[in-house]
Every structure is written in structure tokens, then in C-alpha cells.
Design a protein around this motif. Structure first.
Motif, PDB file in Angstrom:
ATOM      1  N   ALA A 217     -42.984  87.945  -2.454  1.00  0.00           N
ATOM      2  CA  ALA A 217     -43.750  86.796  -1.976  1.00  0.00           C
ATOM      3  C   ALA A 217     -45.155  86.770  -2.555  1.00  0.00           C
ATOM      4  CB  ALA A 217     -43.818  86.809  -0.447  1.00  0.00           C
ATOM      5  N   GLN A 218     -45.756  87.941  -2.753  1.00  0.00           N
ATOM      6  CA  GLN A 218     -47.095  88.016  -3.344  1.00  0.00           C
ATOM      7  C   GLN A 218     -47.353  89.445  -3.774  1.00  0.00           C
ATOM      8  OE1 GLN A 218     -50.251  86.350  -0.967  1.00  0.00           O
ATOM      9  NE2 GLN A 218     -51.759  86.467  -2.597  1.00  0.00           N
ATOM     10  N   TYR A 219     -48.055  89.600  -4.892  1.00  0.00           N
ATOM     11  CA  TYR A 219     -48.439  90.922  -5.382  1.00  0.00           C
ATOM     12  C   TYR A 219     -49.859  90.827  -5.913  1.00  0.00           C
ATOM     13  CZ  TYR A 219     -48.186  95.381  -7.929  1.00  0.00           C
ATOM     14  OH  TYR A 219     -48.400  96.663  -8.373  1.00  0.00           O
ATOM     15  N   ASP A 220     -50.790  91.424  -5.189  1.00  0.00           N
ATOM     16  CA  ASP A 220     -52.190  91.312  -5.582  1.00  0.00           C
ATOM     17  C   ASP A 220     -53.002  92.370  -4.840  1.00  0.00           C
ATOM     18  OD1 ASP A 220     -54.575  90.199  -6.748  1.00  0.00           O
ATOM     19  OD2 ASP A 220     -53.502  88.277  -6.838  1.00  0.00           O
ATOM     20  N   THR A 221     -54.312  92.337  -5.049  1.00  0.00           N
ATOM     21  CA  THR A 221     -55.194  93.270  -4.351  1.00  0.00           C
ATOM     22  C   THR A 221     -55.237  92.920  -2.865  1.00  0.00           C
ATOM     23  OG1 THR A 221     -57.139  91.867  -4.698  1.00  0.00           O
ATOM     24  CG2 THR A 221     -56.621  93.495  -6.421  1.00  0.00           C
ATOM     25  N   PRO A 222     -55.605  93.882  -2.022  1.00  0.00           N
ATOM     26  CA  PRO A 222     -55.713  93.573  -0.589  1.00  0.00           C
ATOM     27  C   PRO A 222     -56.652  92.405  -0.308  1.00  0.00           C
ATOM     28  CG  PRO A 222     -55.772  95.949  -0.916  1.00  0.00           C
ATOM     29  CD  PRO A 222     -55.819  95.331  -2.279  1.00  0.00           C
ATOM     30  N   GLU A 223     -57.771  92.334  -1.032  1.00  0.00           N
ATOM     31  CA  GLU A 223     -58.717  91.245  -0.797  1.00  0.00           C
ATOM     32  C   GLU A 223     -58.073  89.888  -1.027  1.00  0.00           C
ATOM     33  OE1 GLU A 223     -61.309  94.520  -2.759  1.00  0.00           O
ATOM     34  OE2 GLU A 223     -59.194  93.983  -2.609  1.00  0.00           O
ATOM     35  N   VAL A 224     -57.336  89.754  -2.124  1.00  0.00           N
ATOM     36  CA  VAL A 224     -56.722  88.462  -2.450  1.00  0.00           C
ATOM     37  C   VAL A 224     -55.610  88.126  -1.465  1.00  0.00           C
ATOM     38  CG1 VAL A 224     -55.379  87.199  -4.175  1.00  0.00           C
ATOM     39  CG2 VAL A 224     -57.336  88.578  -4.893  1.00  0.00           C
ATOM     40  N   VAL A 225     -54.789  89.110  -1.118  1.00  0.00           N
ATOM     41  CA  VAL A 225     -53.709  88.853  -0.169  1.00  0.00           C
ATOM     42  C   VAL A 225     -54.264  88.375   1.171  1.00  0.00           C
ATOM     43  CG1 VAL A 225     -51.844  89.937   1.163  1.00  0.00           C
ATOM     44  CG2 VAL A 225     -52.092  90.448  -1.274  1.00  0.00           C
ATOM     45  N   LEU A 226     -55.373  88.962   1.605  1.00  0.00           N
ATOM     46  CA  LEU A 226     -55.969  88.572   2.880  1.00  0.00           C
ATOM     47  C   LEU A 226     -56.741  87.258   2.778  1.00  0.00           C
ATOM     48  CD1 LEU A 226     -57.273  92.056   4.085  1.00  0.00           C
ATOM     49  CD2 LEU A 226     -55.288  90.821   4.955  1.00  0.00           C
ATOM     50  N   ASP A 227     -57.437  87.054   1.665  1.00  0.00           N
ATOM     51  CA  ASP A 227     -58.247  85.840   1.497  1.00  0.00           C
ATOM     52  C   ASP A 227     -57.401  84.618   1.162  1.00  0.00           C
ATOM     53  OD1 ASP A 227     -60.662  86.993   2.051  1.00  0.00           O
ATOM     54  OD2 ASP A 227     -61.226  87.303  -0.045  1.00  0.00           O
ATOM     55  N   ARG A 228     -56.416  84.828   0.270  1.00  0.00           N
ATOM     56  CA  ARG A 228     -55.654  83.700  -0.248  1.00  0.00           C
ATOM     57  C   ARG A 228     -54.164  84.013  -0.226  1.00  0.00           C
ATOM     58  NH1 ARG A 228     -60.014  84.439  -3.425  1.00  0.00           N
ATOM     59  NH2 ARG A 228     -58.897  85.459  -5.127  1.00  0.00           N
ATOM     60  N   PRO A 229     -53.561  84.022   0.961  1.00  0.00           N
ATOM     61  CA  PRO A 229     -52.103  84.257   1.049  1.00  0.00           C
ATOM     62  C   PRO A 229     -51.368  83.225   0.203  1.00  0.00           C
ATOM     63  CG  PRO A 229     -53.110  84.263   3.235  1.00  0.00           C
ATOM     64  CD  PRO A 229     -54.158  83.765   2.290  1.00  0.00           C
ATOM     65  N   ALA A 230     -50.343  83.686  -0.511  1.00  0.00           N
ATOM     66  CA  ALA A 230     -49.639  82.804  -1.442  1.00  0.00           C
ATOM     67  C   ALA A 230     -48.717  81.815  -0.742  1.00  0.00           C
ATOM     68  CB  ALA A 230     -48.838  83.650  -2.440  1.00  0.00           C
ATOM     69  N   SER A 231     -48.398  82.061   0.524  1.00  0.00           N
ATOM     70  CA  SER A 231     -47.478  81.175   1.243  1.00  0.00           C
ATOM     71  C   SER A 231     -47.704  81.335   2.734  1.00  0.00           C
ATOM     72  CB  SER A 231     -46.027  81.529   0.901  1.00  0.00           C
ATOM     73  OG  SER A 231     -45.716  82.839   1.372  1.00  0.00           O
ATOM     74  N   SER A 232     -47.092  80.455   3.506  1.00  0.00           N
ATOM     75  CA  SER A 232     -47.181  80.569   4.959  1.00  0.00           C
ATOM     76  C   SER A 232     -46.520  81.845   5.444  1.00  0.00           C
ATOM     77  CB  SER A 232     -46.538  79.347   5.629  1.00  0.00           C
ATOM     78  OG  SER A 232     -45.182  79.212   5.232  1.00  0.00           O
ATOM     79  N   PHE A 233     -45.477  82.297   4.731  1.00  0.00           N
ATOM     80  CA  PHE A 233     -44.828  83.560   5.104  1.00  0.00           C
ATOM     81  C   PHE A 233     -45.822  84.720   5.004  1.00  0.00           C
ATOM     82  CE2 PHE A 233     -43.019  87.526   3.501  1.00  0.00           C
ATOM     83  CZ  PHE A 233     -42.223  87.878   4.581  1.00  0.00           C
ATOM     84  N   VAL A 234     -46.558  84.791   3.880  1.00  0.00           N
ATOM     85  CA  VAL A 234     -47.523  85.879   3.694  1.00  0.00           C
ATOM     86  C   VAL A 234     -48.623  85.781   4.740  1.00  0.00           C
ATOM     87  CG1 VAL A 234     -49.191  86.940   2.130  1.00  0.00           C
ATOM     88  CG2 VAL A 234     -47.036  86.046   1.231  1.00  0.00           C
ATOM     89  N   ALA A 235     -49.114  84.566   4.989  1.00  0.00           N
ATOM     90  CA  ALA A 235     -50.173  84.380   5.976  1.00  0.00           C
ATOM     91  C   ALA A 235     -49.719  84.853   7.353  1.00  0.00           C
ATOM     92  CB  ALA A 235     -50.590  82.911   6.034  1.00  0.00           C
ATOM     93  N   ASP A 236     -48.487  84.491   7.736  1.00  0.00           N
ATOM     94  CA  ASP A 236     -47.967  84.916   9.038  1.00  0.00           C
ATOM     95  C   ASP A 236     -47.769  86.422   9.082  1.00  0.00           C
ATOM     96  OD1 ASP A 236     -47.931  82.318   9.949  1.00  0.00           O
ATOM     97  OD2 ASP A 236     -45.802  81.996   9.521  1.00  0.00           O
ATOM     98  N   PHE A 237     -47.321  86.997   7.960  1.00  0.00           N
ATOM     99  CA  PHE A 237     -47.024  88.431   7.954  1.00  0.00           C
ATOM    100  C   PHE A 237     -48.296  89.265   8.055  1.00  0.00           C
ATOM    101  CE2 PHE A 237     -46.215  92.563   6.021  1.00  0.00           C
ATOM    102  CZ  PHE A 237     -45.145  92.983   6.797  1.00  0.00           C
ATOM    103  N   VAL A 238     -49.336  88.907   7.306  1.00  0.00           N
ATOM    104  CA  VAL A 238     -50.564  89.705   7.359  1.00  0.00           C
ATOM    105  C   VAL A 238     -51.335  89.450   8.640  1.00  0.00           C
ATOM    106  CG1 VAL A 238     -50.747  89.865   4.854  1.00  0.00           C
ATOM    107  CG2 VAL A 238     -51.924  88.017   6.047  1.00  0.00           C
ATOM    108  N   GLY A 239     -51.061  88.337   9.328  1.00  0.00           N
ATOM    109  CA  GLY A 239     -51.619  88.123  10.654  1.00  0.00           C
ATOM    110  C   GLY A 239     -52.810  87.184  10.679  1.00  0.00           C
ATOM    111  N   SER A 240     -52.989  86.527  11.812  1.00  0.00           N
ATOM    112  CA  SER A 240     -54.095  85.592  11.973  1.00  0.00           C
ATOM    113  C   SER A 240     -55.451  86.290  11.989  1.00  0.00           C
ATOM    114  CB  SER A 240     -53.919  84.787  13.268  1.00  0.00           C
ATOM    115  OG  SER A 240     -53.860  85.653  14.395  1.00  0.00           O
ATOM    116  N   ASP A 241     -55.441  87.617  12.183  1.00  0.00           N
ATOM    117  CA  ASP A 241     -56.703  88.377  12.178  1.00  0.00           C
ATOM    118  C   ASP A 241     -57.019  88.928  10.794  1.00  0.00           C
ATOM    119  OD1 ASP A 241     -54.642  90.222  12.048  1.00  0.00           O
ATOM    120  OD2 ASP A 241     -55.637  91.671  13.366  1.00  0.00           O
ATOM    121  N   ARG A 242     -56.480  88.288   9.749  1.00  0.00           N
ATOM    122  CA  ARG A 242     -56.693  88.824   8.400  1.00  0.00           C
ATOM    123  C   ARG A 242     -58.171  88.839   8.016  1.00  0.00           C
ATOM    124  NH1 ARG A 242     -54.203  83.795   7.600  1.00  0.00           N
ATOM    125  NH2 ARG A 242     -55.381  82.298   6.353  1.00  0.00           N
TER     126      ARG A 242
END
Length: 371
Positions: A217-242
Motif C-alpha cells: 500500500a505504501q513504502y516510504d520513510t516514517p515521516e512521509v507515511v505519517l504526513d502523507r498516507p498514500a490511501s485511506s487504508f494507510v491513513a486508517d492503519f497508522v491511526g488518527s493520532d498519526r
């Protein structure tokens, strides 16, 4: 160091555990594999050392296709750490660590020297722990031995399958920090499976988020994954407290701090210190000795009879609101809450005061780095 090129694992019943997975892990980096149950994290890792054979695609180790290598020899070139450690219960700690070097034909003196070196490296003094048995160790100590065993033959790659998952939270946090310290020394290329997003953010150089069916779903640095989730799935998985999680990966450095309006030396008379505090309308001032931070002076300590005589050193108290260079915004916010100074001091390795940062400034730094 590691390349997965369109790797797929399909079982005989038609189930696809990993689908067309492509990613690269650079030498010396930690790649965290995260995702929900059934997303193929462990399957992916086990294909790298051929405990599971891929159905299609290529896996390269240092440019060499792992399917062209003897699987036993391949595994001896990789360290492997699992959740339940898997130490041999009837072997001593030293014998457990020396397992792979022994299989590789190292002589006893070399094995013992390497064992002692690694025990010291993971924080278990060799003289105290070498002759112990696994049942004589705590869970955290067994994990440390497991890591030492994985490093014994100095492999370029470590595969780690939820190694800290069965450890209590306090020991887990301590092990994670020790693991990062160890990585600074050994600089291995690491593929690390975890279900814990916080652990992935804390430890990873890059995070691979997998969906069910082994789809990346996404492969990047922790900062990018948290700042700019690639999809709603990634956003939901990393959590609303990202946004809070991101504080753990943003370092505080010298450019972020400002010089305090008031700094007092331990030898300054309290009467003079009070005048400085009053003029700047400050309630707390950092206290230094030869530019090194030694504590804080509260304005209340300069008032009344107690402040009429004596020096700053007589009234200074310890300061909890301090962090070192390289500490994160999370560390700074946590330190801020431990003290009522209203600011956090940044110090270098020699405890020299580099500057301070307030809560408002920490918020601004977090927003600026996210932009």
C-alpha cells in the motif's frame, strides 16, 4: 542490499499470500513490514531466506538471486530473530550464541571471543551471563541473547519477526532503544516484521505497509507515511493520532532553539539574579556553570529573606525540562510536562546549554516540518 522484484507467493489451494511485491532495502537500513493479520508480512520475510519459496518473481541479496544459492548456506549469511527467541534450552548462553560460528567451523577460541564481544554489546556482561541457561534469564535478557546469536557470524542481513512482541511494555521500550543503539554500532540491513505502528515509527528507516493479500500500500520513510498516507487504508492503519506519532521521528536541533533572555551563573548573587528576572519578567531561568547547564532558578527562591543573601548556586534546583541533541519533539514535549519552567533546554553531549524552546515554539516546529 535486498531487492524484491514482483514477488508472489501462491499456495496450492489458490490462496495468494503476497502479490507482485516490489521494494528495495538499502544497505544499513531498517525496513519495517507492517499491516493487518493476513497481509503477508512474515511470509515476505521468510521468502528472503527461503524458509518459504516464492511462486514467482525475484529476490536479490547484494545483487545475487537467492534461488541460485544453497538455502542452508543462504540462511547462515542471515541472522534470524523470532518472537519466542528459540534458544536451545539445554545449552548455555555462550553455546547458543556460538551455534552458527560452530557450524561454520570456527575454532573454540574465536567463538568464545566473539561470544564475549556480543554479550558486552547487548548489555549482558560475559562473565556473568556466558554460563547461564535460558531458564535463568528474564524474557528481555533472552531476547538480547537471541539478537546476539543472530549477529554471531557477522551476517550482513538480519531478519526479525516480531522479536519484542511478547515482552512487557517497559522492557519492550528499553529493548527498542537498546536495539537502536546497537544498530548504530553494527549497521546491519534489517527486515523487521511488526504489527505495532508505534514500533515501526520508532525503529524504521522505511516502512512498508501491506494490505491483506500481500499488496504493497505504501513504502516510504516514517515521516512521509505519517504526513502523507498514500490511501485511506494507510491513513486508517497508522491511526488518527498519526500527528502525535510523527513527533517521535522529528529531531530537535540547534536551529530550532533560541537563546534564553536570562541565564544566571551559579556564582551570581541572588539579589542580582532577581533584578534580571524582574527586568525580563521571567519566572524561571537556566543556571549554568562554565556554560554547562546545572539546573534552574525559580523566581520564588530569590524573594524574601532567603533571597537577600547567598548565590544562585545556593537556590538552584534540578531541571527535568532538558533534552539532548538528536532527541525528538516527543522527547521535548514529554520533558516540558515534567517541569513548570515553561520551556525545554537543549544541551550538547557535554551538557553545554545550546538554547531553549517553548511549547508554542515546539508546536510551530512540528507544523513547519510537516509542511
Amino acid at each position: 542490499m535486498i531487492t524484491l522484484d514482483s514477488v508472489t507467493k501462491r499456495y496450492d489451494n489458490g490462496q495468494v499470500a503476497v502479490r507482485e511485491l516490489s521494494l528495495e532495502v538499502a544497505e544499513g537500513e531498517i525496513c519495517m513490514l507492517v499491516g493487518p493479520s493476513g497481509c503477508g508480512k512474515t511470509t515476505t520475510m521468510r521468502m528472503i531466506n527461503r524458509l518459504i519459496e516464492p511462486t514467482s518473481g525475484r529476490i536479490l541479496l547484494g545483487g545475487e538471486d537467492v534461488t541460485d544459492v544453497d538455502p542452508v548456506g543462504l540462511r547462515r549469511r542471515m541472522g534470524y530473530v523470532i518472537q519466542q527467541v528459540g534458544l536451545f534450552p539445554h545449552h548455555t548462553v555462550g553455546d547458543n550464541i556460538g551455534t552458527v560460528p560452530g557450524l561454520l567451523g570456527w575454532d573454540k577460541g574465536r567463538i568464545r571471543a566473539r561470544t564475549d564481544e556480543l554479550l558486552e554489546l547487548v548489555g549482558l556482561p560475559a562473565g556473568e551471563y556466558r554460563e547461564r541457561y535460558p531458564h535463568q534469564l528474564s524474557g528481555g535478557q533472552r531476547q538480547r541473547v537471541g539478537v546476539a546469536r543472530a549477529l554471531a557470524a557477522d551476517p550482513p542481513v538480519l531478519l526479525m519477526d516480531e522479536p519484542f512482541g511478547a515482552i512487557d511494555p517497559i522492557s519492550r521500550d528499553r529493548l527498542q532503544q537498546e536495539f537502536l543503539r546497537l544498530q548504530e554500532t553494527v549497521r546491519k540491513t534489517i527486515v523487521f516484521v511488526t504489527h505495532d505502528v508505534d514500533e515501526a515509527v520508532t525503529l524504521g528507516d522505511r516502512i512498508a505497509v501491506l494490505q491483506v493479500g500481500g499488496v504493497l500500500a505504501q513504502y516510504d520513510t516514517p515521516e512521509v507515511v505519517l504526513d502523507r498516507p498514500a490511501s485511506s487504508f494507510v491513513a486508517d492503519f497508522v491511526g488518527s493520532d498519526r500527528g502525535l506519532k510523527r513527533l517521535d521521528v522529528v529531531p530537535l536541533d540547534r536551529a530550532d532553539v533560541v537563546a534564553p533572555e536570562v541565564v544566571v551563573d551559579v556564582g551570581m548573587p541572588l539579589t542580582e539574579a532577581r533584578k534580571l528576572l524582574d527586568a525580563a519578567r521571567w519566572v524561571h531561568a537556566p543556571v549554568v556553570r562554565d556554560d554547562r547547564l546545572v539546573g534552574v532558578l525559580r523566581h520564588s527562591a530569590t524573594e524574601g529573606d532567603a533571597g537577600a543573601t547567598g548565590t544562585v548556586g545556593d537556590a538552584a534546583v534540578a531541571l527535568d525540562a532538558r533534552v539532548g541533541e538528536g532527541h525528538t519533539l516527543k522527547d521535548a514535549f514529554a520533558a516540558l510536562l515534567l517541569d513548570d519552567a515553561g520551556w525545554v533546554a537543549l544541551v550538547d553531549a557535554d551538557e553545554r546549554l545550546l538554547g531553549i524552546v517553548t511549547a508554542d515554539q515546539l508546536h510551530e516546529i512540528a507544523r513547519r516540518r510537516a509542511a
